[in-house]
Design a protein around this motif. Structure first.
Motif, PDB file in Angstrom:
ATOM      1  N   THR A 133      54.741  52.494  44.013  1.00 35.50           N
ATOM      2  CA  THR A 133      54.335  51.907  45.293  1.00 35.50           C
ATOM      3  C   THR A 133      55.278  50.782  45.709  1.00 35.50           C
ATOM      4  O   THR A 133      55.881  50.144  44.849  1.00 35.50           O
ATOM      5  CB  THR A 133      52.897  51.342  45.172  1.00 35.50           C
ATOM      6  N   SER A 190      54.081  48.199  47.038  1.00 35.43           N
ATOM      7  CA  SER A 190      53.114  47.099  47.183  1.00 35.43           C
ATOM      8  C   SER A 190      53.739  45.749  46.849  1.00 35.43           C
ATOM      9  O   SER A 190      54.469  45.613  45.871  1.00 35.43           O
ATOM     10  CB  SER A 190      51.921  47.342  46.263  1.00 35.43           C
ATOM     11  N   THR A 213      51.430  44.443  43.036  1.00 35.78           N
ATOM     12  CA  THR A 213      51.043  45.533  42.146  1.00 35.78           C
ATOM     13  C   THR A 213      49.932  45.110  41.177  1.00 35.78           C
ATOM     14  O   THR A 213      49.094  45.929  40.830  1.00 35.78           O
ATOM     15  CB  THR A 213      52.246  46.051  41.347  1.00 35.78           C
ATOM     16  N   LEU A 256      46.774  45.211  43.077  1.00 36.81           N
ATOM     17  CA  LEU A 256      46.513  46.620  43.404  1.00 36.81           C
ATOM     18  C   LEU A 256      45.929  47.351  42.197  1.00 36.81           C
ATOM     19  O   LEU A 256      45.024  48.168  42.327  1.00 36.81           O
ATOM     20  CB  LEU A 256      47.820  47.283  43.861  1.00 36.81           C
ATOM     21  N   CYS A 303      50.733  50.212  37.885  1.00 35.10           N
ATOM     22  CA  CYS A 303      51.371  50.258  39.195  1.00 35.10           C
ATOM     23  C   CYS A 303      52.814  49.806  39.040  1.00 35.10           C
ATOM     24  O   CYS A 303      53.083  48.764  38.431  1.00 35.10           O
ATOM     25  CB  CYS A 303      50.649  49.359  40.191  1.00 35.10           C
ATOM     26  N   ARG A 341      50.619  42.106  53.927  1.00 37.16           N
ATOM     27  CA  ARG A 341      49.819  43.196  53.379  1.00 37.16           C
ATOM     28  C   ARG A 341      49.707  44.270  54.466  1.00 37.16           C
ATOM     29  O   ARG A 341      48.843  44.217  55.322  1.00 37.16           O
ATOM     30  CB  ARG A 341      48.462  42.635  52.978  1.00 37.16           C
ATOM     31  N   GLU A 358      49.439  49.304  50.028  1.00 37.75           N
ATOM     32  CA  GLU A 358      48.360  49.381  49.043  1.00 37.75           C
ATOM     33  C   GLU A 358      47.397  50.506  49.395  1.00 37.75           C
ATOM     34  O   GLU A 358      46.832  51.161  48.519  1.00 37.75           O
ATOM     35  CB  GLU A 358      47.612  48.045  48.960  1.00 37.75           C
ATOM     36  N   ARG A 381      43.946  39.652  48.796  1.00 43.51           N
ATOM     37  CA  ARG A 381      43.789  41.095  48.894  1.00 43.51           C
ATOM     38  C   ARG A 381      43.017  41.483  50.133  1.00 43.51           C
ATOM     39  O   ARG A 381      42.358  40.661  50.775  1.00 43.51           O
ATOM     40  CB  ARG A 381      43.126  41.651  47.644  1.00 43.51           C
ATOM     41  N   LEU A 384      40.693  48.191  50.066  1.00 38.02           N
ATOM     42  CA  LEU A 384      41.442  49.441  50.156  1.00 38.02           C
ATOM     43  C   LEU A 384      40.751  50.390  51.132  1.00 38.02           C
ATOM     44  O   LEU A 384      39.557  50.664  51.007  1.00 38.02           O
ATOM     45  CB  LEU A 384      41.550  50.096  48.773  1.00 38.02           C
TER      46      LEU A 384
END
Ligand code: FES
Ligand code: FES
Lengths: 156, 735
Positions: B356, B358, B361, B364, B381, B392, B396, B463, B466
């Motif tokens: 990813t 991201s 990670t 994630l 990840c 962001r 993710e 965060r 998701l």
């Protein structure tokens, strides 16, 4: 129905099979032939990240049916030069450090190459106009303009 | 529900024929989430967490911070190479691999150098001391008589040297990072502070660089997610008959409102996704776009964060003979990375591995484990660089899509988001509304300053929920960051100040951070309102700022930008005549009031007839302490200016009651080549100060500098971003 198509990429004859002649050239180049240089950005001919040359003209490979490439000559970023034999545009982009993420660089260089093919000493304005439909989200534009100018000088 | 027309063996047999495998460092084709045998430490207090000297004389730096197109890979190479006297071409950086790299926090907030880089520096300094200690034994020379050079320890007495790999190659240091290990004197720096060329740029120019989009696994399938027609819709029924007829179709995956198709090749997945007929319930839960700010104002406040409280601002305002007030707003923005998010996931023996781009990670990993109901140790990840990332975005979420589908199908799966996925479904920079009030005394002194921001509430987490977990109805932690309140508190000294962030119970779209989150919007209000006050009291805006600052470094960036721009004092709008009118404005920021200082002067041209603003030039004076790489720094500053000029002039997410209607670049225009400003930069290097970040601070000065410059040109205040032509024309009509 699967059909076979032949074209050249960077001078080499390539044959691919597809069951959809409308499949964009981008997918043939990236997924079937293993090229990494042209990037998927929008699939809508809006950003330029996927640009390659087909018979000397820049096209958005994300929106160019693979069947239309049959028999044509395709030129990609890897085809214009490499570490051993770099194209002046590639050198100039490195010298100007004209990238942040560099995801747009393929399109910038291939579009700029089309400009330099027809205009050997472009002004800043010419360059900006030529690249108006190439998007860069990182904001590397000033360096890219400088790099294209530098390449033009190197090629003069 | 997992619709799988073929059995496993069939599609195993059928996949693979067209697969192109690229090999990537650190991304072996079968990378277990758990490793058998001894695992490399990822401890933040162990030298081995960060560094390894390899037997071949190279060195590996392990970092949880990742290069999002900012050049930190190069900067970290410089920092480690400098401290250890290691040639830069012998250093390799491994980034954001939860099995191998320490969790240095998400790559956010412009702290990669100040936190991530300094952790690496201290680990390297500790390693250097240990290598000298070892060499002292080997050479029989006292440590004081030893120096490091070119990847070796060398005796100053007789020039004998022993290369690092002879001392420790392929073995662990097994020592704690020593916070007191002596770091190099900046006077002796050879590579830190130098414009070292970026390590990744050549490969990117040859077209040989592997982005996450280029990562492939043997037997890998391609999936596309079919998104709800309205953002909160329920999936009522699915008819995939037409999709099944597409050669290469493998499966339809459905879990509640999460719907995806899986195919053997990417184009088949795209075609199949288009061929699926899904019917969704109607849903109109979004506010009316035209009344967004009324909606924000009417949203219940769940918490008030007082970010600065000096004196008695409300009382002082009441007794002030003269008051000013203004309301500012900043539209909802999209990150819009040029390459839509992409990820590959593999499910094997109860373990999930995910490749990813991201920026987080480690975070994630926790989120994916929670979603799949497995232990964190069962998830690995691995970062692979993607398209430039400014916060962001969808990375993710694409990773979660891939993880879920990989688990459902038991096959390695690649998920490439479409442009529409990215524009509509990545989380958004939330709308920001700001009220300002000020009281002035008879002599034009500011006696009271009040600021009230209306922003989504959030927790101290980095965060965002998701999307896949949300759609699939799987376990998820609903906590999110909300909005950031810094830059509401001001650096200026006034007797009475009160700044408050009113935290709203909800916000129309899943919120996340985009470059300079909250701080950019807040600084827009703060610095534009300050300009209004300077004008009201007949002061030059730069002089007025300097007069109210105590901080020497802050004063210096303002003085230097004035010099750079050849600023002529001005005490009111120029209101020049003519159709196209030029003006200039200034703005200042001390990032979060504790770090990087930036001052700007913007030169603009306003077309009175069309309402068009052209930002002709930005002048920036920048002090982020010790500079690691001046060219990388300039690149970041330029990016900040252009990106934020785009957001200020053009960008606004459009939506109806059901969904976002800015689905691509036509519906969400950004700045293009013909409209980019020139940028002049004055870097202030302070080699003996702490290095701070530069990925965001400059963005904070861009909107107010443009707004203030427009006022200078035509005498109208733009307080609502983006500054569209319509808004400019409407403002001009009002004067
Ligand atoms: S990907 Fe082809 S133009 Fe955007
Ligand atoms: S450098 Fe990142 S998009 Fe241009």
């Amino acid at each position: 129905m699967t059909q076979a198509l032949t074209f050249t990429v960077n001078g080499k004859t390539e044959r691919i099979e597809t069951d959809d002649p409308k499949m964009p050239l981008l997918y043939a180049l990236r997924n079937q032939l293993g090229f990494k240089s042209m990037h998927f950005g929008c699939g809508l001919a809006q950003c330029g990240a996927c640009t390659v040359h087909v018979s000397g003209k820049p096209v958005r490979s994300c929106s160019f049916p693979v069947a239309s490439a049959a028999g044509e000559e395709i030129l990609t970023l890897d085809g214009i030069g490499n570490a051993a034999k770099p194209h002046p545009l590639q050198l100039a982009f490195i010298e100007e450090q004209a990238a942040q993420c560099g995801y747009c660089a393929n399109g910038m260089i291939m579009q700029a190459k089309a400009l330099l093919d027809s205009n050997r000493s472009p002004s800043d304005r010419d360059i900006k106009r030529a690249l108006a439909n190439n998007l860069c989200r990182c904001g590397t534009h000033q360096r890219i303009v400088r790099a294209v100018k530098r390449a033009a000088k190197m090629m003069a | 529900m997992l619709n799988q027309p073929m059995n496993r063996r069939n599609f195993l047999a059928m996949s693979g024929s067209l697969v192109v495998t690229f090999t990537l460092p650190g991304a072996a084709s079968s990378a277990p989430a758990r490793q058998a045998g001894p695992v490399k430490t990822v401890a933040l207090d162990e030298v081995d967490g960060f560094l390894a000297v390899n037997a071949d004389g190279t060195m590996t730096v392990y970092t949880g911070k990742v290069d999002l197109g900012t050049g930190i890979r190069t900067a970290f190479t410089q920092i480690a190479g400098e401290e250890l006297d290691m040639p830069l071409n012998r250093i390799r950086i491994v980034e954001g691999d939860t099995l191998l790299t320490p969790d240095q926090g998400a790559t956010i907030s412009s702290i990669s150098i100040s936190r991530g880089g300094m952790e690496i520096r201290q680990a390297a300094a500790t390693a250097r001391a240990a290598l000298i200690g070892e060499a002292s034994k080997v050479l029989g020379v006292a440590p004081e008589q030893l120096a490091t050079e070119d990847g070796s320890v060398m005796s100053r007495q007789d020039g004998r040297r022993v290369p690092y790999e002879k001392l420790i190659g392929d073995r662990n240091f097994s020592i704690k990072v020593n916070a007191k290990a002596p770091v190099k004197d900046p006077k002796s720096y050879k590579v830190v502070g130098k414009p070292v060329a970026r390590v990744d740029i050549p490969e990117k120019m040859w077209g040989e660089f592997s982005f996450v989009h280029d990562f492939r696994l043997p037997g890998m399938l391609h999936a596309r997610v079919i998104r709800p027609a309205a953002m909160g819709a329920q999936l009522l029924s699915v008819d995939d008959a037409a999709a099944r007829r597409i050669p290469g179709f493998v499966a339809t995956v459905r879990r509640n409102n999460f719907l995806a198709v899986v195919a053997r090749d990417e184009w088949a997945a795209i075609r199949a996704a288009r061929a699926v007929k899904a019917s969704w319930s109607p849903w109109e839960g979004l506010p009316e776009k035209e009344r967004l700010w009324d909606h924000v104002r009417a949203t219940p406040v769940v918490r008030r964060d007082v970010t600065l409280n000096t004196g008695a601002a409300e009382e002082a305002l009441k007794s002030a003979p003269r008051t000013l007030q203004a309301t500012f707003d900043f539209a909802i923005n999209t990150h819009g990375s040029l390459g839509p998010s992409c990820a590959v996931a593999e499910w094997k023996d109860g373990n999930l591995t995910c490749w990813t781009a991201s920026q987080q990670t480690h975070e994630l990993r926790k989120q994916v484990a929670e979603m799949l109901g497995i232990g964190r140790d069962n998830v690995r990840c691995i970062f692979i660089e993607g398209s430039g990332c400014y916060g962001r975005n969808g990375n993710e979420d694409a990773a979660a899509d891939a993880a879920l589908i990989a688990k459902e199908t038991g096959q390695p799966v690649r998920v490439q988001w479409s442009r529409e996925d990215e524009h509509v479904w990545e989380p958004k920079g939330p709308p920001t509304l700001l009220d300002y009030r000020a009281g002035l005394d008879q002599n034009g002194n500011v006696v009271s300053w009040l600021a009230d921001a209306y922003v989504p509430e959030g927790q101290k987490v980095s965060r965002t929920t998701l999307l896949a977990a949300d759609l699939a109805g799987l376990p998820k932690d609903p906590a999110h960051t909300g909005s950031i309140h810094q830059q509401l508190a001001i650096p200026y000294v006034f007797p009475n100040i009160r700044t408050v962030a009113h935290r709203l119970a909800e916000t129309p779209f899943r919120p996340s951070w985009i470059r300079t989150p909250g701080r950019m919007q807040n600084n827009f209000g703060t610095e534009a309102f300050l300009d209004e006050i300077a004008h009201a009291v007949g002061a030059d805006p730069i002089e007025f700022r300097i007069r109210h600052l105590k901080d020497k470094r802050g004063i210096e960036v303002l003085e230097r930008v004035a010099r750079l721009a050849d600023w002529q004092p001005r005490t009111g709008a120029q209101r020049r005549s003519g159709t196209v009118v030029a003006g200039r404005g200034t703005a200042y920021i001390k990032y979060e009031l504790v770090r990087t200082y930036v001052a700007a002067v913007a030169d603009v041209e306003v077309n009175r007839r069309t309402g068009e603003i052209r930002v002709v030039r930005f002048h920036i004076a920048h002090d982020c302490g010790q500079i690691i790489n001046p060219d990388g720094l300039k690149n970041q500053i330029e990016g900040n200016v252009i990106h934020t000029t785009s957001r200020t002039l053009l960008e606004e997410v459009q939506f109806n009651r059901s969904t976002i209607t800015s689905r691509d670049w036509a519906g969400y225009p950004i700045l293009r080549f013909p409209d980019i400003p020139e940028i002049a930069i004055d870097l202030i290097d302070r080699p003996t100060e702490r290095p701070w970040g530069a990925g965001e601070p400059t963005s904070g000065v861009v909107p107010p500098a443009i707004s203030n410059a427009v006022f200078d040109a035509v005498g109208v205040r733009l307080r609502s971003a983006p500054f569209t032509r319509e808004k400019v024309l409407a403002a001009l009509r009002r004067v």
